[in-house]
Design an enzyme around this catalytic site. Structure first.
Site, PDB file in Angstrom:
ATOM      1  N   HIS A   1      48.623  49.338 -42.290  1.00  0.00           N
ATOM      2  CA  HIS A   1      47.402  50.120 -42.038  1.00  0.00           C
ATOM      3  C   HIS A   1      47.628  51.631 -42.200  1.00  0.00           C
ATOM      4  O   HIS A   1      46.967  52.293 -42.981  1.00  0.00           O
ATOM      5  CB  HIS A   1      46.897  49.883 -40.609  1.00  0.00           C
ATOM      6  CG  HIS A   1      46.619  48.470 -40.246  1.00  0.00           C
ATOM      7  ND1 HIS A   1      45.451  47.811 -40.585  1.00  0.00           N
ATOM      8  CD2 HIS A   1      47.354  47.583 -39.531  1.00  0.00           C
ATOM      9  CE1 HIS A   1      45.479  46.578 -40.080  1.00  0.00           C
ATOM     10  NE2 HIS A   1      46.621  46.416 -39.452  1.00  0.00           N
TER      11      HIS A   1
ATOM     12  N   ASP B   1      52.906  52.866 -38.345  1.00  0.00           N
ATOM     13  CA  ASP B   1      52.988  54.320 -38.152  1.00  0.00           C
ATOM     14  C   ASP B   1      54.333  54.838 -38.671  1.00  0.00           C
ATOM     15  O   ASP B   1      54.409  55.889 -39.305  1.00  0.00           O
ATOM     16  CB  ASP B   1      52.901  54.679 -36.675  1.00  0.00           C
ATOM     17  CG  ASP B   1      51.658  54.180 -35.994  1.00  0.00           C
ATOM     18  OD1 ASP B   1      51.583  52.975 -35.704  1.00  0.00           O
ATOM     19  OD2 ASP B   1      50.742  54.995 -35.778  1.00  0.00           O
TER      20      ASP B   1
ATOM     21  N   THR C   1      46.880  58.206 -36.721  1.00  0.00           N
ATOM     22  CA  THR C   1      47.034  56.772 -36.994  1.00  0.00           C
ATOM     23  C   THR C   1      47.168  55.959 -35.709  1.00  0.00           C
ATOM     24  O   THR C   1      47.657  54.828 -35.724  1.00  0.00           O
ATOM     25  CB  THR C   1      48.278  56.513 -37.877  1.00  0.00           C
ATOM     26  OG1 THR C   1      49.444  56.963 -37.170  1.00  0.00           O
ATOM     27  CG2 THR C   1      48.164  57.229 -39.212  1.00  0.00           C
TER      28      THR C   1
ATOM     29  N   PHE D   1      41.691  48.155 -33.186  1.00  0.00           N
ATOM     30  CA  PHE D   1      42.537  48.514 -32.050  1.00  0.00           C
ATOM     31  C   PHE D   1      42.489  49.992 -31.690  1.00  0.00           C
ATOM     32  O   PHE D   1      42.296  50.341 -30.521  1.00  0.00           O
ATOM     33  CB  PHE D   1      43.978  48.106 -32.347  1.00  0.00           C
ATOM     34  CG  PHE D   1      44.958  48.464 -31.251  1.00  0.00           C
ATOM     35  CD1 PHE D   1      45.804  49.548 -31.397  1.00  0.00           C
ATOM     36  CD2 PHE D   1      45.011  47.723 -30.072  1.00  0.00           C
ATOM     37  CE1 PHE D   1      46.704  49.887 -30.392  1.00  0.00           C
ATOM     38  CE2 PHE D   1      45.908  48.052 -29.063  1.00  0.00           C
ATOM     39  CZ  PHE D   1      46.746  49.148 -29.218  1.00  0.00           C
ATOM     40  N   ASN D   2      42.711  50.904 -32.633  1.00  0.00           N
ATOM     41  CA  ASN D   2      42.824  52.324 -32.307  1.00  0.00           C
ATOM     42  C   ASN D   2      41.576  52.847 -31.616  1.00  0.00           C
ATOM     43  O   ASN D   2      41.652  53.638 -30.674  1.00  0.00           O
ATOM     44  CB  ASN D   2      43.088  53.156 -33.569  1.00  0.00           C
ATOM     45  CG  ASN D   2      44.509  53.018 -34.065  1.00  0.00           C
ATOM     46  OD1 ASN D   2      45.406  52.653 -33.300  1.00  0.00           O
ATOM     47  ND2 ASN D   2      44.720  53.261 -35.342  1.00  0.00           N
TER      48      ASN D   2
ATOM     49  N   ASN E   1      49.991  51.750 -29.376  1.00  0.00           N
ATOM     50  CA  ASN E   1      50.727  50.506 -29.644  1.00  0.00           C
ATOM     51  C   ASN E   1      51.641  50.157 -28.472  1.00  0.00           C
ATOM     52  O   ASN E   1      51.761  49.012 -28.072  1.00  0.00           O
ATOM     53  CB  ASN E   1      51.580  50.652 -30.906  1.00  0.00           C
ATOM     54  CG  ASN E   1      50.779  50.439 -32.169  1.00  0.00           C
ATOM     55  OD1 ASN E   1      49.889  49.587 -32.203  1.00  0.00           O
ATOM     56  ND2 ASN E   1      51.058  51.214 -33.190  1.00  0.00           N
TER      57      ASN E   1
HETATM   58  O1  RIB Z   1      44.353  48.336 -36.033  1.00  0.00           O
HETATM   59  C1  RIB Z   1      45.492  48.850 -36.669  1.00  0.00           C
HETATM   60  C2  RIB Z   1      45.993  50.067 -35.968  1.00  0.00           C
HETATM   61  O2  RIB Z   1      46.395  49.720 -34.656  1.00  0.00           O
HETATM   62  C3  RIB Z   1      47.248  50.667 -36.639  1.00  0.00           C
HETATM   63  O3  RIB Z   1      47.227  52.062 -36.452  1.00  0.00           O
HETATM   64  C4  RIB Z   1      48.376  50.061 -35.861  1.00  0.00           C
HETATM   65  O4  RIB Z   1      49.519  50.920 -35.809  1.00  0.00           O
HETATM   66  C5  RIB Z   1      47.772  49.961 -34.489  1.00  0.00           C
HETATM   67  O5  RIB Z   1      47.941  51.201 -33.858  1.00  0.00           O
HETATM   68 CA    CA Z   2      49.084  53.177 -35.346  1.00  0.00          CA
END
Ligand code: RIB
Ligand code: CA
Length: 316
Positions: free
Chosen positions: A245, A11, A120, A161-162, A35
């Site tokens: 990412h 980020d 993000t 993850f997000n 995160n």
């Molecule tokens: O899966 C990757 C995402 O998860 C990215 O945005 C990274 O910063 C985490 O937040």
């Molecule tokens: Ca992120």
């Protein structure tokens, strides 16, 4: 542009890329828990903007936890602070008192042209935009997110993850989304999903860190971020480099020829204990459901890396 994020190493680099590009007017950075905690993602956003000489760009913090689930962070990857690597430095200023959703609303009201939103991190704040700013959706050009995957996840076998952190928010966003260039704001917000198929090809290595290390204050900072982030991915996944990412969302806006995307229907799994947070992407149109997003499937890796290295090297 407004960048909603959860810094986080990648980020942080996305913020820098947005600041570095002369064609981008970064109106505000808003933060979300993901995160790491909201307190730390907010401090990190302020700190990165100081680093690149832009303490004038407002930072507003949003939601401190997902809509339904408890917050689960990725501190194992990013460190408790969220920016493991460089020596910690306190920001020069506090974030705005106003919550992110109010700052986004005011920017949309004041804007003399439609505003691009980029997210993000988890989509917790974006779900508020969908539900609470319906009257201003026509002032949103599009929403570009880093999140999801057509194929495998990275936080569980099924989920990225997000989306996994806040699947209920993601569900709200994807249910009120449309393919960019199709329909009208009444149908939903134009949505581009930059998922893992794209971002797992957007990696940098130790060599990139070394190239940046001698390019000045910002280059040194990014090199130290990469030392941690690349090292984590080499150790944890056995990969050559660390995927940046989030920077791909910004690179996509700078040069839309970098990412190849296809319109498709994407639904979010919010119930299954095994697959919660999965972006169920109808790649082969088997559901008959209308496409609601442009989904990234590939990236021109070499041109992405060249753009990122060039722009970051241009910062103070
Ligand atoms: O899966 C990757 C995402 O998860 C990215 O945005 C990274 O910063 C985490 O937040
Ligand atoms: Ca992120």
């Amino acid at each position: 542009m407004i960048l909603d994020c959860d810094p986080g190493h990648d980020d942080a680099i996305a913020i820098m890329l947005a600041v570095a590009d002369p064609a981008i007017d970064l109106l505000a950075v808003t933060t979300v828990a993901g995160n790491v905690t909201l307190e730390n993602t907010t401090r990190n956003a302020l700190r990165v903007l100081d680093m690149v000489g832009r303490p004038d760009i407002p930072v507003a913090s949003g939601r401190d936890r997902p809509r339904v689930r408890d917050l689960s962070t990725a501190a194992v990857m990013h460190g408790e602070s969220g920016l493991a690597g460089p020596l910690p430095v306190e920001p020069s200023r506090p974030a705005l008192d106003a919550p992110a959703i109010d700052v986004i609303e005011q920017i949309l009201i004041d804007a003399d042209e439609p505003v691009t939103l980029v997210a993000t991190g988890p989509l917790t704040n974006m779900a508020d935009v969908v539900e609470r700013l319906r009257h201003l959706h026509s002032r949103i050009r599009e929403l570009v997110i880093m999140g999801g995957a057509v194929d495998l996840g990275n936080w569980t076998p099924a989920a990225e993850f997000n989306i996994w952190v806040d699947p209920h928010a993601a569900d709200i966003v994807f249910r009120k989304a449309r393919v960019p260039g199709q329909g009208s704001p009444a149908d939903g917000i134009a949505l581009t999903m930059i998922g893992l198929e794209v971002t797992h090809r957007a990696w940098l290595t130790d060599e990139h860190a070394d190239l940046l290390r001698s390019t000045g204050r910002t280059g040194q900072f990014v090199a130290e971020l990469l030392d941690h982030f690349v090292g984590f991915h080499q150790d944890r996944f056995g990969w050559e480099g660390g995927p940046i990412h989030d920077a791909v969302t910004i690179a996509h806006l700078i040069d839309p020829t970098l990412v190849a995307a296809l319109p498709m229907n994407v639904q979010i799994e919010t119930e299954s204990p095994l697959c919660i947070g999965r972006t169920v992407a109808d790649r082969w149109s088997v559901t008959g459901l209308p496409a609601n997003a442009a989904v990234g499937l590939d990236i021109d890796r070499d041109r992405f890396v060249t753009l990122l290295m060039e722009r970051v090297s241009s910062l103070p």
